[in-house]
Design an enzyme around this catalytic site. Structure first.
Site, mmCIF file in Angstrom:
data_model
loop_
_atom_site.group_PDB
_atom_site.id
_atom_site.type_symbol
_atom_site.label_atom_id
_atom_site.label_comp_id
_atom_site.label_asym_id
_atom_site.label_seq_id
_atom_site.Cartn_x
_atom_site.Cartn_y
_atom_site.Cartn_z
ATOM 1 N N CYS A 108 47.214 48.742 42.803
ATOM 2 C CA CYS A 108 47.758 46.858 43.567
ATOM 3 C C CYS A 108 48.202 46.173 42.355
ATOM 4 O O CYS A 108 48.003 46.258 40.973
ATOM 5 C CB CYS A 108 46.606 46.181 44.061
ATOM 6 S SG CYS A 108 46.651 47.310 45.749
ATOM 7 N N HIS A 167 46.724 40.518 44.868
ATOM 8 C CA HIS A 167 45.320 39.978 44.885
ATOM 9 C C HIS A 167 45.041 38.977 43.255
ATOM 10 O O HIS A 167 45.140 39.599 42.018
ATOM 11 C CB HIS A 167 44.196 40.331 45.271
ATOM 12 C CG HIS A 167 44.197 42.013 43.935
ATOM 13 N ND1 HIS A 167 43.278 42.311 42.975
ATOM 14 C CD2 HIS A 167 44.769 43.183 44.378
ATOM 15 C CE1 HIS A 167 43.237 42.973 42.727
ATOM 16 N NE2 HIS A 167 44.217 43.882 42.288
#
Length: 733
Positions: free
Chosen positions: A584, A565
């Protein structure tokens, strides 16, 4: 007058009765003789025609074919078997009223009986005299063929064995060993089954020897097994039997199966690794790609080059092959035994020139130098010749020393340093990790496109048609419980303006404790808190410029709930070490990344970074890929860069240390077993919130689970076989 006529009529009736009686007796006698002849004829047929050999029955005549008016041979046979029954019943009423027409017409159905005898000779019935004579006449010449028909019966049994006479004793021993179904040579069920099928199909003839001598295939396999070290494997794990010492069928059969077993072990470990990835950590998940033993046997034994065929089970990727070449350089083109080179004068080789002769010096250290650098020829030669100087020069180049080919003090120290052995170990475990990855990293329909992210190097690359299309920097998970997992999944879509659904680990470990200190902290951060009827808590952040996920999320659903992201915090990308996230991966240039992926998945849409940025707003937009793009998260602490130089990176998660320790304390084939690990849990226990916390009621429902909120899927993907459900371990942000 009337009385005379009456007497005359009565006399006529008497004469007719006598005549009928005479005819009846004559017909009965003739019929008895015909039946006797019929029985004798049938005995002759049975003696002349071997049963059940339909090949010796006379072929059908034209009359036979005319009488066959049925649609199929099977139906004809059924009708023919019924017809003789009717014919046999006919003589019974003949005793009462026998007519010449009956006798003349009854043989007519007998003609098809010859066809019935061909297809079902065991069911043939006695025939009438006329057809029997005809059958006897045609069948008699076939009588001499009966012994000839019996002789070929033994031929197929004799021709079934194609084993050369010299190999038959070994084949017999192999049949006995394999038939015993013992696990002395093969401890895996699928390998035993493959061996039984393969050798059984060739009448248990040996494949590695012929007449006691090695075949070309055996020589190729043996050469590959002995060279296992070049691929980072241990040759001791693939023992080669001594065929020269095998002088009897028992020893040859044993050596045959031992070489087959070693070949199986090599192919299996070359393709899938010496250790299963679950032996290392619970946050690794790669697809399994086991070998098929039957396919291995078929491929190797039929290949023109058995050595190359066996070598093909090693990873085919370019990065693996580059590491293999660097391993050879680190070892000095050999296995690099632990030998200390003594200090001494510098050794230099001078080639012959126009005005000077070749200068070759001698030194007692040269044999040890040859062994250390892996020079197999002239191992005891003390001359520092051209071959030794070239090996020294290659070593210097790989050790980042000036490549002069002169053995000076710095070179001797570098050769003897433990750091050298450490680098070899690091390369070995990196080669091992390549065996865990899929053989095909990309999608053929998209030009073999894929994404590969290297955690220790903090870089992401998009590859297509074997070339790098785009690259960027990334931030990965912190060491420990927030380490980014190693996995292979497929990216199915991109979300522009994503909502951040805060993972349970952050909710319960960080945000709820913060609420106890400051009930307004989430509100000030722009986060929304919902409490369901069951008391569970869900926290989210709506789309926007300040969203923790930035403007874009790249979704490849996986059991660890990690994704790639954007981020509003860009300053971390300037650092060399970038392990700061909750698991992440943050991407430095997400708009460019999105446009590159979209142009691969949707080439006709002509996406640009500007078009992607034009979608920024307050509502989520999902851009789905018609064909998902594979994402490979890897851990490469050793790799070859675009300039051909071997690069090393910090072992940020300690994966190298764990694997080196496992390999040095090897438990043999036990390392290939799957280790069960606890799996992530995304449960949301009931929680009592402090006073003053702003709560958005969601209507009393317990709400979708976290996986559903995150990826829109109904349920998380199932855990791999052999894994147990996990306590609380989650990878986020």
């Amino acid at each position: 007058m009337r009385d005379c006529l009456n007497h005359r009529a009565g006399f006529d009736r008497v004469l007719m009765t006598v005549a009928a009686t005479f005819l009846t007796v004559s017909a009965s006698s003739a019929l008895a003789q015909d039946q006797a002849r019929s029985s004798a004829a049938e005995l002759a047929i049975e003696a002349a025609i071997p049963r059940p050999e339909p090949a010796n029955v006379a072929p059908p005549t034209a009359a036979d074919i005319k009488l066959d008016s049925t649609a199929t041979v099977q139906d004809s046979a059924k009708e023919q078997t019924k017809e003789p029954v009717k014919a046999e019943a006919a003589p019974a009423p003949a005793k009462v009223d026998t007519k010449p027409s009956d006798v003349a017409t009854t043989p007519a159905p007998e003609a098809p009986k010859s066809e019935t005898a061909k297809s079902e000779p065991a069911k043939s019935e006695p025939a009438k005299s006329e057809p029997v004579k005809a059958e006897t006449a045609t069948a008699t010449p076939a009588a001499p063929a009966a012994p000839a028909a019996a002789a070929p019966a033994a031929e197929p049994v004799k021709a079934a064995s194609n084993v050369p006479a010299a190999d038959q004793p070994v084949a017999d021993k192999l049949k006995d060993i394999i038939g015993a179904k013992t696990s002395r040579h093969f401890d895996r069920k699928n390998e035993r089954a493959a061996v039984e099928k393969f050798y059984g199909a060739r009448d248990f003839a040996p494949v590695w020897t012929q007449g006691g001598s090695l075949t070309a295939a055996a020589k190729g396999v043996i050469a590959r097994l002995k060279d296992a070290a070049s691929d980072g494997l241990n040759p001791a794990d693939y023992p080669v039997p001594d065929f020269a010492a095998a002088t009897n069928p028992d020893a040859l059969a044993d050596a045959e199966l031992k070489l087959t077993a070693s070949m199986f072990d090599y192919a299996r470990q070359a393709q899938s690794g010496r250790m299963h990835w679950s032996q290392v950590s619970g946050d690794i998940l790669y697809p399994e790609h086991p070998v098929d033993p039957g396919e291995v046997l078929a491929k190797i034994t039929t290949a023109t080059d058995a050595s190359a065929a066996l070598d093909s089970y090693n990873p085919p990727q370019k990065l693996y092959k580059e590491l293999k070449a660097k391993l050879a350089e680190l070892r000095g083109q050999g296995n690099g035994p632990v030998i200390e080179i003594a200090d001494g004068p510098a050794l230099k080789y001078t080639p012959a020139g126009k005005k000077q002769a070749e200068i070759v010096v001698e030194d007692p250290r040269v044999p040890q130098l040859r062994a250390k650098l892996g020079l197999a020829e002239n191992v005891s030669d003390t001359r520092y010749d051209a071959a030794v100087a070239e090996a020294v020069r290659k070593f210097q180049n790989s050790a980042e020393l000036k490549a002069t080919g002169i053995l000076d003090d710095k070179t001797v120290k570098a050769i003897n340093t433990p750091k050298r052995d450490k680098q070899i170990d690091v390369v070995l475990v990196n080669m091992e990790r390549w065996r865990w990855l899929p053989r095909d990293l990309g999608v053929p329909s998209l030009g073999d496109a894929y994404v590969i992210l290297n955690i220790p190097d903090y870089t992401l690359k998009v590859m297509q048609r074997g070339q790098q299309v785009w690259t960027t920097r990334v931030v990965t998970g912190k060491p420990g419980t927030h380490a980014t997992p190693l996995l292979t999944e497929t990216m199915k879509y991109i979300t522009v303006n994503p909502t951040w659904n805060v993972p349970p680990s952050i909710v319960y470990n960080e945000y709820l404790p913060a609420l106890q200190q400051d009930p307004t902290v989430l509100q000030r951060m722009g986060l929304k808190l919902e409490q369901n009827r069951d008391g569970s808590v869900h926290i989210s952040q709506p789309p926007g410029e300040a969203n923790a996920l930035g403007r874009i999320r790249f979704n490849f659903p996986n059991k660890f709930l990690v994704y790639q992201h954007d981020t509003p915090d860009k300053n971390l990308f300037a650092r060399d070490d970038r392990a700061f996230s909750h698991g992440c991966m943050r991407v430095q240039n997400p708009d460019q990344y999105a446009s590159v992926l979209l142009n691969i998945a949707l080439p006709n849409e002509k996406y640009t970074p500007e078009r992607v940025r034009s979608m920024y707003g307050k509502s989520e937009i999902d851009l789905k890929f018609p064909t998902p793009i594979p994402v490979n998260i890897t851990y490469q602490t050793a790799f070859v860069d675009d300039g051909g130089k071997l690069q090393f990176r910090k072992d940020v998660y300690g994966r190298d240390a764990t694997m080196i320790n496992i390999l040095k304390n090897s438990r043999g084939k036990d390392l290939e077993n799957i280790v069960a690990h606890s799996q992530p849990s995304y449960s949301r226990p009931a929680t009592t919130l402090p006073n003053g916390v702003a709560v958005a009621n969601n209507g009393g429902s317990s709400g979708p689970n976290f996986f559903e909120r995150l990826f829109g899927a109904p349920t998380p993907p199932p855990a791999p076989v052999g894994r147990r459900p996990q306590q609380q371990r989650v990878f986020t942000r």
